[in-house]
Write an enzyme that holds these catalytic residues in place. Sequence first.
Site, short mmCIF file in Angstrom:
data_model
loop_
_atom_site.label_atom_id
_atom_site.label_comp_id
_atom_site.label_asym_id
_atom_site.label_seq_id
_atom_site.Cartn_x
_atom_site.Cartn_y
_atom_site.Cartn_z
N TRP A 114 1.10 -1.16 0.34
CA TRP A 114 -0.10 -0.12 0.04
C TRP A 114 1.05 1.44 0.24
O TRP A 114 0.21 2.63 0.14
CB TRP A 114 -1.24 -0.25 1.55
CG TRP A 114 -2.56 -1.15 1.52
CD1 TRP A 114 -2.06 -1.40 0.02
CD2 TRP A 114 -2.78 -1.38 1.76
NE1 TRP A 114 -3.41 -2.46 0.48
CE2 TRP A 114 -4.36 -2.35 1.77
CE3 TRP A 114 -2.93 -1.07 3.23
CZ2 TRP A 114 -4.56 -3.55 2.53
CZ3 TRP A 114 -4.01 -1.78 4.57
CH2 TRP A 114 -4.70 -2.71 3.55
N LYS A 115 2.64 0.92 0.08
CA LYS A 115 2.66 2.30 0.13
C LYS A 115 2.95 3.44 0.69
O LYS A 115 2.34 2.45 2.18
CB LYS A 115 3.23 2.76 -1.61
CG LYS A 115 3.59 1.49 -2.23
CD LYS A 115 3.83 2.56 -3.57
CE LYS A 115 4.37 1.42 -4.30
NZ LYS A 115 4.54 1.10 -5.71
N HIS A 132 13.05 -1.86 -1.95
CA HIS A 132 12.58 -2.37 -2.54
C HIS A 132 12.88 -0.48 -3.80
O HIS A 132 13.46 0.43 -2.92
CB HIS A 132 10.73 -0.97 -1.88
CG HIS A 132 9.75 -0.94 -2.91
ND1 HIS A 132 9.66 0.02 -3.88
CD2 HIS A 132 8.67 -1.75 -3.27
CE1 HIS A 132 8.34 -0.14 -4.89
NE2 HIS A 132 8.40 -0.37 -5.00
N GLU A 176 11.13 -6.73 -9.67
CA GLU A 176 10.29 -5.68 -10.04
C GLU A 176 11.50 -4.68 -11.24
O GLU A 176 12.08 -4.10 -10.10
CB GLU A 176 10.23 -4.49 -8.94
CG GLU A 176 9.21 -5.40 -7.45
CD GLU A 176 8.71 -4.28 -6.98
OE1 GLU A 176 7.53 -4.63 -7.14
OE2 GLU A 176 8.72 -3.47 -6.35
N GLY A 228 4.39 0.78 -11.44
CA GLY A 228 3.50 2.08 -12.19
C GLY A 228 3.60 3.13 -13.30
O GLY A 228 3.03 4.08 -13.69
N SER A 280 3.54 -2.58 -12.39
CA SER A 280 2.22 -2.55 -12.99
C SER A 280 1.17 -3.95 -12.82
O SER A 280 0.60 -3.90 -14.15
CB SER A 280 2.57 -2.02 -14.24
OG SER A 280 2.98 -0.60 -13.64
N GLY A 307 0.94 -2.86 -6.23
CA GLY A 307 1.01 -1.76 -5.35
C GLY A 307 -0.50 -0.79 -6.04
O GLY A 307 -1.83 -0.74 -5.57
P1 PGA Z 1 3.16 -1.16 -8.65
O1 PGA Z 1 3.94 -0.86 -7.74
O2 PGA Z 1 2.13 -2.16 -8.92
O3 PGA Z 1 1.70 0.08 -8.71
O4 PGA Z 1 3.72 -0.91 -10.08
C1 PGA Z 1 4.27 -1.96 -7.40
C2 PGA Z 1 5.57 -1.72 -6.73
O5 PGA Z 1 5.74 -0.98 -6.69
O6 PGA Z 1 5.53 -2.97 -5.45
#
Ligand code: PGA
Length: 251
Positions: free
Chosen positions: A12-13, A100, A173, A179, A216, A237
């Site tokens: 959820w950042k 991350h 990642e 994102g 994403s 995310g």
């Molecule tokens: P995202 O983020 O799914 O929005 O690309 C993934 C993440 O940063 O772990």
Amino acid sequence: MKSPDFLYIANWKMQLHFEKALSFCWEHKEEFEQLSASKKHHIILCPSFDALHLVAQLFKDSSLSVGAQTCSKHKIGAYTGEVSAASLSQVGCEFCIVGHSERRIYFGETDNDVSLKTGQLLENGLHPIICVGETQEERKQGKTEEVVARQVHAVCQSIKQKNPNSEFCIAYEPVWAIGTEVFPSNKDIEVVLKHIQKIIADFLPEASVSLIYGGSVNAESAKNIKQVSLIKGFLIGGASFDFQKFEKIVT
Ligand code: PGA
């Protein structure tokens, strides 16, 4: 880790503040519990520090797990603002994301920091979710495998030292895929995961590693990327704090 099944890790950042994180969990409590009841899924929610304890309490009787988004590289001491792995364990976390790219880029986290954090987590019985991945620039320069290998080697040392039998995740990642709705091909993901698998097999033959993908992930891309044979989960995310989107990825 509770099961060898597919992991859906919701990062959820800093997108949901304390009240929103809790109301989101309350609103979807039953649905989350139903989703996580399936033996095929293991759902891990990663809110920010403030909400960890209450979210863990809320789901304590379900098979859903809770994880933190980072932890201190130190065990204890005068480190203002830091949160130790021991505290995370005491508030009910079983998992913790480390390395991350947002931490590496915005907070200057180095490979050595990620290695120390991984060590702290293992000492406290938590499962690290270790993020690795190349930037767009590194990809353009053909350095993807080199960068990922460097990042993986850095944590292997501390895992070997702390607990060579440990269970952890490595999340590939690509930084440029986070994102952005831009994805590597399944072939590209497979090449990188194979590379990671080989390094782990050489250094930590006793370890139990789950290789996952992040960047994403949505319902459509998840379906496609799941076809990569080594994939054991997703780090999600943007689509993880919209229940309908998250549910579509899981089901
Ligand atoms: P995202 O983020 O799914 O929005 O690309 C993934 C993440 O940063 O772990």
